[in-house]
Design an enzyme around this catalytic site. Sequence first.
Site: not given
Length: 421
Positions: A237, A239, A241-242, A258, A284, A353
């Site tokens: 997952c 994106a 991309g950090g 992703d 996926d 998050c």
Amino acid sequence: MEDRPARDLPESLAARRGALRLLAHVLRDGRMLGDGASGLTGAPAARALRLAGLVLRHMGRADALLKARMQRQPAARIRDILRLAVVEIFVDGAAPHGVVNDAVALARATPRTVKQAGLVNAVLRGLGGAEAEWTALPPPALPAWLRKPLAKAWGRDRLEAIEAAHLTPAPLDLSVKPGGLAPDGVTLPTGTLRLDGGQVSALPGYAEGTWWVQDAAAAVPVRLLGDVAGQRVLDLCAAPGGKTMQLAAAGAEVTALDVSEARLKRVAENLTRTGLSATVVTADAMNWTPPAPFDAILLDAPCTATGTIRRHPDLPHLREARDVEALTRMQFHLLDRALTMLAPGGRLVFCTCSLLPVEGEHQITAALKRHPDLRATALDPAAYGLPPETQSPHGLRLLPDLWPDRGGLDGFYMALLTKAA
């Protein structure tokens, strides 16, 4: 005026009209604020986006101030015009005369609201001397579906501190390559460079690709994996991309996976700008099989993103209680799937998050029961530049009210799991 091109309007009026369109986009259409529905470009678009964000952030306070001055609720567009004017005057410090004039003009711009222009004028001109009343208003309460579990998890005092933290927009945080050119800023104990703001593409080091934008909280999970140089690491997952760039900068052989091709395009662009490399895969995760197990996996699982409300004030108006069940089910399955891709003895960081324990602590507690060969590593917050209160069952818990004197952090939960050799 509503149908006139933005170029034919004064910039302030065009921006305010754009902000109203964005508010309708969120509050009536249920769409994200950043979907570009203001109808503007350049500086007016940026101003419209900022104004709409301010209204969403302070909407509860604006409504409380206005309610005492109106006998009944006006039409939705008039309500937004009034909210925008209140926030501009009391938060943005705009000149009341210009704000009121534009608000009346916006009310007169459509046949369905023209008769309420007088109401707009009377209500706004009656706000003179209301500064103390505005200042005394409490921060807007989070929606009940979120407020109740947060009060249960963290206590009412902590909940109110979180709500207060949401009133302040997030600063600009950068992850910088070791020794790379970077703008002037303050380095946080976590290692992130923090700035007050600025146009990202104009900052020193942008063109050279020596840094990327990444909230300080979001930069911690990669550090839990320790030394990844030369190891095969899956960023699941991935994106935007950090974390992929963090891993690549640390010398890992990264696969960024992703399901969204559009979001992965942004990852590829950032990798190119920073001169970092990773294998980018659109798939996926539930159906994708790697050629070989990975030494380490980072799973930043899809979640309610409630930890990012201070930078995305539209989220409380878009999420619902029913979203939590679907997302926690997805996290459950993604975590189990990720473990099948992990080599024996490998490390996996799970993070979200989210402010909700069901998307963090509870997920790890349940995973440890499902997988007897899995163990959680006890984490010392000080090793990552974090205060002791961030220690949480099986991991680290960051909340937005942390470091108020430094600008706060996004809400995050993270845990380090190891698979038996």
